[in-house]
Enzyme design. Sequence first.
Site, PDB file in Angstrom:
ATOM      1  N   GLU A 315      -7.034 -12.511 -72.568  1.00  0.00           N
ATOM      2  CA  GLU A 315      -7.484 -13.129 -73.813  1.00  0.00           C
ATOM      3  C   GLU A 315      -6.801 -14.473 -74.037  1.00  0.00           C
ATOM      4  OE1 GLU A 315      -8.427 -11.981 -78.470  1.00  0.00           O
ATOM      5  OE2 GLU A 315      -7.075 -10.690 -77.303  1.00  0.00           O
ATOM      6  N   HIS A 341      -4.232   0.566 -82.069  1.00  0.00           N
ATOM      7  CA  HIS A 341      -5.596   0.257 -81.652  1.00  0.00           C
ATOM      8  C   HIS A 341      -6.551   1.328 -82.172  1.00  0.00           C
ATOM      9  CE1 HIS A 341      -8.971  -1.168 -79.618  1.00  0.00           C
ATOM     10  NE2 HIS A 341      -8.582  -1.145 -78.361  1.00  0.00           N
TER      11      HIS A 341
END
Length: 413
Positions: A315, A341
């Site tokens: 990312e 998450h």
Amino acid sequence: MSVRRVAVTGMGLLTPVGNDMELAWRNVCEGHSGIGPITVMDASALPTRIAGEIRDFDISDYLAPRDARRMDRFIHYGIAVSVEALNDSGLEVTENNRDRMGIAMGAGIGGLDTIENNHNKMLAGGVRKVSPFFIPGSLINMISGNVSIMYGMTGPNLSIVSACATSAHCIGVAARSVMHGDCDVMLAGGAEYATTALSLGGFGAARATTRRNDEPKKASRPFDQDRDGFIPSNGAGAIILEELEHAKARGAKIYAELIGFGMSGDAFHITAPSEDGEGAKKCMDAALKDAAVNPSDVDYLNAHGTSTLAGDLGETLAIKGMFGSGAYKLPVSSTKSCTGHLLGAAGVVEAIFSILAIRDQILPPTINLDNPTSDCDLDYVPHSARDAKVSTVMSNSFGFGGTNASLVFAAHR
């Protein structure tokens, strides 16, 4: 046909850092972690024994006990945030508007807890022990189904399943339904109940989750050199997407506008992102083009940032590829450092945090970023929240299978 503008007029959250939107946001901005030892089951034999659990939640606040027993907990969570988002919006479903109101709520895994429980009952006592509500109680689309029935909403009713990009895709597709006139209002988001033996065992076997069991508050550490995997979390989020003129006509409060949505595929690996971040870059580029804004217009980026070695690096490379030299001036943070998450619910939870950054003109931090790596070298807003001018934000969500989604929100003008 002209494309209509889409406003965000209601939001609901249920997270490991708070059971309502304002508490969760305050705890994230103050850098509190919601990660702790798993309490809902005996996790002593599992490689990952910590998670982001939902605490002090009572489904009877939203459903009759008889109905609640027929549903998996991810559906409970999805119903709760849907109710909260609708209440926050001030909308009422009537005979006159029900055809113009729809819902798109998903999950990455869905009713795994219910599946495991019914399988165990069948093994122990035969097929007659399987609940007649097993199937409707575990299907992923049953958040949308139950909420639509509860409120009588007869507009679009759907669920998208795309792993950890699920709820971001639900938001984007729901927004396009409003933009193109399929309806005037869409409730969108997702929910997850990930702390089951099979879920944790599977992620652990794939070495996707952390082994830092003795330091739960420090275990989620996106972009840090000591990161070793994500922390599974439970929870949900929902937002109300409403055609702007419809919202203005009823005097609704408007948190922000959704102005851009992008999708892409890595076509690289079933669990790992493309090494150069090209898939994520294409997704962000598509979202910015859809929003008709330049990269330099983005004031803050809420990263997917899961705390995995490959994901965080991929990312970061994608952000550098998309924003060029401007990447080093762009504040980027991962609120997963606080929440863990939430898998299929992560996209909507982080979209809400991004919208609240616009509302309050504050950047949430990346906590536990004690030892930044040389290749993850952007401004990740380490440790503490930061006051800032925030008008346009991007939120990234990426999932197994190389599926990517990016959302762009802007202050309403």
